[in-house]
Design a protein around this motif. Structure first.
Motif, mmCIF file in Angstrom:
data_model
loop_
_atom_site.group_PDB
_atom_site.id
_atom_site.type_symbol
_atom_site.label_atom_id
_atom_site.label_comp_id
_atom_site.label_asym_id
_atom_site.label_seq_id
_atom_site.Cartn_x
_atom_site.Cartn_y
_atom_site.Cartn_z
ATOM 1 N N VAL A 5 0.844 -1.190 0.000
ATOM 2 C CA VAL A 5 0.000 0.000 0.000
ATOM 3 C C VAL A 5 0.882 1.243 0.000
ATOM 4 O O VAL A 5 1.606 1.501 0.969
ATOM 5 C CB VAL A 5 -0.942 0.008 1.216
ATOM 6 C CG1 VAL A 5 -1.808 1.266 1.193
ATOM 7 C CG2 VAL A 5 -1.816 -1.239 1.230
ATOM 8 N N GLU A 6 0.788 2.008 -1.094
ATOM 9 C CA GLU A 6 1.573 3.238 -1.214
ATOM 10 C C GLU A 6 0.800 4.422 -0.640
ATOM 11 O O GLU A 6 -0.435 4.433 -0.649
ATOM 12 C CB GLU A 6 1.916 3.554 -2.673
ATOM 13 C CG GLU A 6 2.693 2.472 -3.403
ATOM 14 C CD GLU A 6 1.811 1.596 -4.264
ATOM 15 O OE1 GLU A 6 2.301 1.070 -5.267
ATOM 16 O OE2 GLU A 6 0.621 1.441 -3.930
ATOM 17 N N ALA A 24 4.232 -2.890 3.470
ATOM 18 C CA ALA A 24 4.106 -4.256 2.968
ATOM 19 C C ALA A 24 3.605 -5.192 4.055
ATOM 20 O O ALA A 24 3.949 -5.039 5.229
ATOM 21 C CB ALA A 24 5.452 -4.746 2.464
ATOM 22 N N SER A 25 2.798 -6.141 3.648
ATOM 23 C CA SER A 25 2.308 -7.141 4.595
ATOM 24 C C SER A 25 2.075 -8.460 3.868
ATOM 25 O O SER A 25 1.940 -8.490 2.643
ATOM 26 C CB SER A 25 1.004 -6.674 5.249
ATOM 27 O OG SER A 25 -0.012 -6.511 4.280
ATOM 28 N N GLY A 26 2.085 -9.534 4.629
ATOM 29 C CA GLY A 26 1.699 -10.827 4.075
ATOM 30 C C GLY A 26 2.812 -11.667 3.494
ATOM 31 O O GLY A 26 2.551 -12.739 2.949
ATOM 32 N N TYR A 27 4.063 -11.217 3.596
ATOM 33 C CA TYR A 27 5.136 -12.092 3.105
ATOM 34 C C TYR A 27 6.196 -12.252 4.186
ATOM 35 O O TYR A 27 6.377 -11.382 5.023
ATOM 36 C CB TYR A 27 5.759 -11.577 1.811
ATOM 37 C CG TYR A 27 6.543 -10.291 1.911
ATOM 38 C CD1 TYR A 27 5.941 -9.081 1.583
ATOM 39 C CD2 TYR A 27 7.886 -10.277 2.286
ATOM 40 C CE1 TYR A 27 6.657 -7.906 1.638
ATOM 41 C CE2 TYR A 27 8.597 -9.103 2.345
ATOM 42 C CZ TYR A 27 7.975 -7.917 2.012
ATOM 43 O OH TYR A 27 8.672 -6.735 2.075
ATOM 44 N N THR A 28 6.882 -13.377 4.113
ATOM 45 C CA THR A 28 7.866 -13.706 5.139
ATOM 46 C C THR A 28 9.196 -14.099 4.504
ATOM 47 O O THR A 28 9.894 -14.980 4.992
ATOM 48 C CB THR A 28 7.351 -14.852 6.014
ATOM 49 O OG1 THR A 28 7.057 -15.979 5.171
ATOM 50 C CG2 THR A 28 6.095 -14.446 6.774
ATOM 51 N N TYR A 29 9.545 -13.463 3.398
ATOM 52 C CA TYR A 29 10.816 -13.778 2.754
ATOM 53 C C TYR A 29 11.979 -13.387 3.659
ATOM 54 O O TYR A 29 11.961 -12.338 4.298
ATOM 55 C CB TYR A 29 10.944 -13.017 1.427
ATOM 56 C CG TYR A 29 9.808 -13.222 0.470
ATOM 57 C CD1 TYR A 29 9.283 -12.155 -0.234
ATOM 58 C CD2 TYR A 29 9.263 -14.476 0.257
ATOM 59 C CE1 TYR A 29 8.250 -12.315 -1.129
ATOM 60 C CE2 TYR A 29 8.230 -14.661 -0.637
ATOM 61 C CZ TYR A 29 7.718 -13.573 -1.319
ATOM 62 O OH TYR A 29 6.700 -13.748 -2.204
ATOM 63 N N SER A 30 12.993 -14.200 3.648
ATOM 64 C CA SER A 30 14.188 -13.852 4.408
ATOM 65 C C SER A 30 15.114 -12.966 3.592
ATOM 66 O O SER A 30 15.906 -12.203 4.136
ATOM 67 C CB SER A 30 14.919 -15.111 4.849
ATOM 68 O OG SER A 30 15.271 -15.890 3.725
ATOM 69 N N TRP A 114 2.793 -5.978 -6.596
ATOM 70 C CA TRP A 114 2.701 -4.545 -6.896
ATOM 71 C C TRP A 114 1.609 -3.883 -6.070
ATOM 72 O O TRP A 114 0.571 -4.473 -5.777
ATOM 73 C CB TRP A 114 2.397 -4.342 -8.380
ATOM 74 C CG TRP A 114 3.525 -4.764 -9.252
ATOM 75 C CD1 TRP A 114 3.820 -6.019 -9.686
ATOM 76 C CD2 TRP A 114 4.541 -3.914 -9.788
ATOM 77 N NE1 TRP A 114 4.952 -6.014 -10.459
ATOM 78 C CE2 TRP A 114 5.414 -4.730 -10.534
ATOM 79 C CE3 TRP A 114 4.803 -2.542 -9.711
ATOM 80 C CZ2 TRP A 114 6.522 -4.217 -11.206
ATOM 81 C CZ3 TRP A 114 5.904 -2.032 -10.372
ATOM 82 C CH2 TRP A 114 6.755 -2.863 -11.108
ATOM 83 N N GLY A 115 1.847 -2.631 -5.731
ATOM 84 C CA GLY A 115 0.827 -1.833 -5.102
ATOM 85 C C GLY A 115 -0.051 -1.171 -6.147
ATOM 86 O O GLY A 115 0.144 -1.358 -7.354
ATOM 87 N N GLN A 116 -1.008 -0.365 -5.677
ATOM 88 C CA GLN A 116 -1.969 0.277 -6.575
ATOM 89 C C GLN A 116 -1.443 1.592 -7.130
ATOM 90 O O GLN A 116 -2.002 2.115 -8.096
ATOM 91 C CB GLN A 116 -3.286 0.517 -5.829
ATOM 92 C CG GLN A 116 -4.010 -0.767 -5.471
ATOM 93 C CD GLN A 116 -4.354 -1.581 -6.704
ATOM 94 O OE1 GLN A 116 -4.986 -1.097 -7.626
ATOM 95 N NE2 GLN A 116 -3.932 -2.835 -6.726
#
Length: 123
Positions: A5-6, A24-30, A114-116
């Motif tokens: 979300v920008e 950013a939300s919803g990812y857990t990349y290291s 991508w955001g909106q």
């Protein structure tokens, strides 16, 4: 589900400043990269700046010295500080994120979330 979300876009006079944010939300990349891209009607998408999870930055030549990306890992938020804005910086600005390839390369913009977008207008 990954969400970006920008915020922070707006209208500013030439020479002014804006600070864009991308939550950013919803990812857990290291290991991941995030970036800012912009697009205007009739022009293709253009990469502006990118930041890896370790803080490594890459800034497009035309904005180098005026735009500064930064990443707050604790807040999962990407920023873009834009100073000395010019009319040619007018565009829709998008945030994107992706997991790094195993060799450390960032797959953006070909692969990623991508955001909106947030509109930046410089008069």
């Amino acid at each position: 589900q990954v969400q970006l979300v920008e915020s922070g876009g707006g209208t500013v006079q030439s020479g002014g400043s804006l600070r864009l944010s991308c939550a950013a939300s919803g990812y857990t990349y290291s290991s991941y990269c995030m970036g800012w891209f912009r697009q205007t009607p009739g022009k293709g998408r253009e990469g502006v700046a990118a930041v890896d999870y370790d803080g490594t930055t890459n800034v497009q030549f035309s904005v180098k010295g005026r735009f500064t990306p930064s990443l707050d890992n604790a807040k999962n938020t990407l920023y873009l500080q834009m100073n000395r804005l010019k009319p040619e910086d007018t565009a829709m600005y998008y945030c994107a994120a992706a997991e790094l390839y195993l060799d450390g390369r960032c797959p953006l913009p070909d692969i990623g979330y991508w955001g909106q977008g947030t509109q930046v207008t410089v008069s």
